[in-house]
Write a protein that holds these residues in place. Structure first.
Motif, PDB file in Angstrom:
ATOM      1  N   SER A  41       9.664  -3.044   9.668  1.00  0.00           N
ATOM      2  CA  SER A  41       9.030  -3.332   8.380  1.00  0.00           C
ATOM      3  C   SER A  41       8.641  -4.806   8.292  1.00  0.00           C
ATOM      4  O   SER A  41       7.594  -5.148   7.720  1.00  0.00           O
ATOM      5  N   PHE A  42       9.483  -5.645   8.866  1.00  0.00           N
ATOM      6  CA  PHE A  42       9.181  -7.075   8.873  1.00  0.00           C
ATOM      7  C   PHE A  42       7.870  -7.351   9.638  1.00  0.00           C
ATOM      8  O   PHE A  42       7.001  -8.089   9.169  1.00  0.00           O
ATOM      9  N   ILE A  43       7.700  -6.722  10.793  1.00  0.00           N
ATOM     10  CA  ILE A  43       6.479  -6.922  11.581  1.00  0.00           C
ATOM     11  C   ILE A  43       5.279  -6.327  10.849  1.00  0.00           C
ATOM     12  O   ILE A  43       4.176  -6.901  10.845  1.00  0.00           O
ATOM     13  N   GLU A  44       5.447  -5.165  10.213  1.00  0.00           N
ATOM     14  CA  GLU A  44       4.341  -4.561   9.493  1.00  0.00           C
ATOM     15  C   GLU A  44       3.877  -5.479   8.355  1.00  0.00           C
ATOM     16  O   GLU A  44       2.687  -5.573   8.050  1.00  0.00           O
ATOM     17  N   GLY A  45       4.803  -6.182   7.716  1.00  0.00           N
ATOM     18  CA  GLY A  45       4.414  -7.130   6.677  1.00  0.00           C
ATOM     19  C   GLY A  45       3.645  -8.317   7.225  1.00  0.00           C
ATOM     20  O   GLY A  45       2.742  -8.846   6.568  1.00  0.00           O
ATOM     21  N   GLU A  63      14.814  -0.364  11.535  1.00  0.00           N
ATOM     22  CA  GLU A  63      13.706  -0.152  10.601  1.00  0.00           C
ATOM     23  C   GLU A  63      13.368  -1.446   9.877  1.00  0.00           C
ATOM     24  O   GLU A  63      12.207  -1.703   9.543  1.00  0.00           O
ATOM     25  N   ALA A  64      14.365  -2.308   9.655  1.00  0.00           N
ATOM     26  CA  ALA A  64      14.123  -3.585   8.983  1.00  0.00           C
ATOM     27  C   ALA A  64      13.204  -4.476   9.813  1.00  0.00           C
ATOM     28  O   ALA A  64      12.283  -5.112   9.290  1.00  0.00           O
ATOM     29  N   PHE A  65      13.423  -4.497  11.101  1.00  0.00           N
ATOM     30  CA  PHE A  65      12.582  -5.331  11.973  1.00  0.00           C
ATOM     31  C   PHE A  65      11.162  -4.777  12.017  1.00  0.00           C
ATOM     32  O   PHE A  65      10.189  -5.529  11.979  1.00  0.00           O
TER      33      PHE A  65
END
Length: 774
Positions: free
Chosen positions: A674-678, A670-672
């Motif tokens: 969220s990182f791409i969504e940012g 989920e961290a990755f």
């Protein structure tokens, strides 16, 4: 959807279409020409090799000459000499089986051995193997120094061995065949000497004729000797049988009537009496019939005179004439005056008188018939009595005659056999004095004509065989070429778009670094360390250094496909992957990102291959932090991103100290995501260089945040079944697939498959728009 991926190369599709009859003539011609263009080297090599072999055969093979002699099996041959105007042996026909038998006789070892001995062929080098050709002589010259020390004294062949070698040579070089459906046999012999060929062919024909004469003479002589002995025996048997017949007649007192057909006396008398009795019975029957007939006539009111004897009676004829005359008058007067008239009554009275007179005359004739019948009956009784007496007396004689008939039959048999054997003996004697054969030479053999080697035929066959072999090898190579060669092949097999065909490029050293253009917007990494170093390979930014080449045009085609897709759905995050390593996906990712960034867009290039970060090593070897540090919040994004000063491209590398065992878990976290969504709010395009799909499963873990995928396939190297297997194993990736990028294509070779990427046709139109072809 996965079932549509069939491992069928273009060449096999065309072969299947040809078998199904769906290819027209033009497509067939294009297919053959295409194979020739692609595999011309194989076809040329096979053609040259086989033609060269043909030249070697012509150069090393000795010349052979064949001569033909023709022999006729004559259907009218068996006409023996005429003796005193009578033909002893008649004509007969020969069937096909007999002709085939004569052919086998001509092929026999006996005939060939006779030719060898008569012509002394065992003394000639050609027939004993001592005459060597060019190849054997050359091999002998090479082998003699090597084996001369250990071979010892060469053994000399015996006379029988020489004869056997000559016999084998004759049998192998002669040929006997039937000419069509005729009785003509063709005897062919092949030799190194034209005169020798004709001599041996004639020798075979002569030996065959002499063998037939000799066999007939011997058979006739043996049969004649046997017939002589048999005739003497039969003569004595016939004489003995005649003596037994004569003795039996004398003993039984049997007398025969003389003449050609002798008969016993009693038999002759019985036959005569039987004949007379038959005649008497016939006369009696005739008399009875006449009597019965005349009695029937007399019963009629008006007696009919149609009796044999009445026809010869003048009285009955006269009376009947008068009766008929009175009858006409009576009919006239009765019709005119009535039957009761006196004249009619008088005429009726006269008619009755005439009727009575005719009946009396017929009665007299009937009495004479009774007398004839009585006489005939008496004669029949007398003859029957005589016949009974003769039969009674002949019965005892017939019992004796049974033995006589047996003796006579035996004597006739012996005489018939004796006559038959005597006739055969005379025929045999005639054949001994006048021997004949079924065969005669109708066309003797002359000097032979050259039959081999035939230069024109050998070279023609060699050329055709070379072309067929070359084409076969080319088709085999095509069938085994299970890699991607054309965009049509990619689309037909994989069922997806081929975004572009990228030509192969070679590295020309470090990339050319230019300062950033003043109109470029500020990037996230502005002010950080520059990412392009002097050791960066030029292939990673070839689209920027050479924007007018087909290489750059291919990536523009990919960008257009991405932009079109953005109109349908959000398409910011683009994943670049392939089946196996070294297909050029990292180079494709870098050039696509450079191209989009050079057009003024905000682009972030991420090295997403966490197992083997090839792009990071090629673009930025000195990087100390990267995406893993950003995800772990050890550094800020600005500290990890590096910017290209010329194009403004931001690059986020991967820095690993050791191999990651769970890279897929990182990408699926989920961290990755969220990182791409940012990053979506910060960049127009996010291009991720992912790992290949076959070694690891990392690509399947990115489907949560990647909008679309570009699949890189290396031209002429990536196996079709490998790509199909990856497509079947990752349907979630295929559903988001934008298309396939056919990479590292050799346009010169590819032109042999499609004709669209090479030649003057391609170059002339490409240069009109300011581009420079490769």
């Amino acid at each position: 959807m996965m079932d549509s991926y069939k491992q069928i190369p273009i060449v096999e599709q065309r072969e299947q279409g040809l078998a199904a009859g769906s290819l027209n003539l033009s497509e067939l011609i294009d297919w053959v020409i295409g194979i020739a263009r692609r595999r011309y080297a194989i076809i040329a090599a096979a053609f040259v090799a086989v033609v060269g072999l043909g030249f070697v055969i012509l150069f090393t093979s000795p010349a052979y000459y064949t001569s033909h002699a023709r022999l006729l099996i004559d259907t009218g041959f068996a006409r023996a000499a005429q003796t005193q105007g009578q033909q002893i042996l008649g004509d007969y026909q020969i069937d096909s089986a007999q002709v085939d038998t004569q052919i086998e006789l001509l092929k026999s070892d006996k005939i060939a051995l006779s030719v060898v001995k008569d012509m002394k062929l065992a003394e000639k080098p050609e027939f004993t193997g001592t005459q060597k050709g060019f190849v054997r002589t050359l091999l002998g010259m090479i082998a003699e120094p090597i084996f001369s020390g250990s071979a010892g004294t060469k053994e000399v062949a015996s006379e029988q061995q020489l004869t056997d070698m000559a016999l084998g040579r004759v049998l192998s070089q002669r040929a006997v065949s039937r000419v069509g459906r005729t009785y003509v046999l063709d005897i062919a012999y092949t030799s190194l000497d034209p005169a020798q060929a004709g001599a041996v062919a004639n020798g075979i024909a002569d030996a065959y004729i002499l063998d037939m004469l000799d066999s007939k003479f011997q058979a006739t002589r043996r049969a004649s000797k046997w017939l002589q002995d048999r005739i003497a025996e039969l003569r004595q048997q016939a004489l003995t049988a005649d003596q037994k017949v004569l003795a039996f007649k004398e003993e039984k007192k049997i007398v025969e009537m003389g003449g050609a057909n002798s008969r016993l006396l009693g038999d002759q008398q019985v036959a005569d009496i039987s004949t007379q009795l038959g005649q008497a019975r016939a006369a009696m029957a005739e008399a009875s019939a006449r009597l019965e007939r005349i009695q029937q006539v007399m019963k009629q009111d008006i007696p009919d005179a149609a009796v044999a004897d009445s026809l010869h009676s003048g009285i009955i004829t006269q009376l009947r004439t008068q009766y008929l005359d009175y009858d006409r008058k009576y009919q006239l007067w009765s019709s005119r005056y009535g039957p009761d008239h006196l004249a009619a009554i008088n005429i009726k009275t006269q008619m009755n008188y005439l009727r009575d007179s005719m009946r009396n005359e017929l009665g007299r004739i009937g009495e004479s018939y009774k007398s004839d019948l009585a006489i005939a009956g008496a004669r029949v009784e007398a003859l029957q009595a005589s016949l009974t007496t003769l039969i009674s007396s002949a019965q005892s004689t017939n019992r004796e005659r049974l033995g006589l008939q047996e003796l006579e039959t035996s004597a006739k048999v012996y005489h018939s056999i004796y006559d038959n054997f005597l006739q055969r003996f005379m025929e045999m004697s005639q054949q001994l004095s006048f021997p004949v054969t079924e065969a005669r030479v109708i066309s003797p053999a002359g000097d032979g004509g050259k039959t081999s080697p035939k230069s024109g035929r050998i070279m023609t066959y060699a050329g055709l065989l070379g072309l067929m072999l070359g084409l076969g090898l080319a088709m085999f190579k095509e069938a085994m070429d299970r890699v991607f060669r054309t965009a049509d092949q990619v689309e037909s097999i994989l069922g997806t778009n081929c975004l572009a065909v990228v030509p192969v490029i070679k590295s020309s050293g470090p990339a050319k670094i230019r300062s950033q253009s003043p109109n470029k917007p500020a990037k996230l990494g502005a002010g950080t360390q520059q990412m392009l170093a002097s050791n960066m390979d030029s292939t990673l930014r070839h689209v920027v250094d050479e924007p007018l080449l087909p290489f750059a045009e291919a990536f523009r085609s990919v960008k257009v496909a991405v932009d079109i897709s953005r109109a349908i759905k959000e398409n910011k995050v683009i994943g670049i992957t392939s089946s196996v390593p070294n297909e050029g996906k990292s180079t494709a990712s870098a050039n696509l990102a450079e191209l989009i960034a050079n057009s003024g867009n905000r682009v972030l290039l991420i090295d997403g291959d966490l197992r083997n970060p090839t792009l990071s090593r090629q673009m930025l070897k000195s990087a100390e932090v990267g995406i893993l540090e950003v995800l772990g919040r050890k550094v800020d994004l600005r500290q990890a991103v590096h910017t290209d000063e010329q194009t403004g491209l931001d690059f986020l590398p991967v820095v690993i100290q050791s191999h990651l065992a769970h890279s897929s878990d990182i990408l699926a976290s989920e961290a990755f995501r969220s990182f791409i969504e940012g990053l979506r709010t910060m960049y127009d395009y996010i291009i991720i260089d992912l790992s290949p799909m076959m070694p690891v499963v990392d690509v399947r873990a990115t489907t949560k945040f990647v909008d679309t995928y570009v699949y890189v396939v290396e031209w002429g190297r990536t196996k079709i079944n490998v790509v199909q297997r990856q497509f079947n194993s990752a349907p979630e990736v295929v559903e988001r697939l934008l298309g396939v990028l056919l990479n590292k294509a050799n346009f010169k070779v590819m032109d042999r498959y499609t004709g669209d990427y090479g030649g003057d046709y391609y170059k002339s139109y490409y240069s009109r728009y300011g581009a420079r072809p490769n």
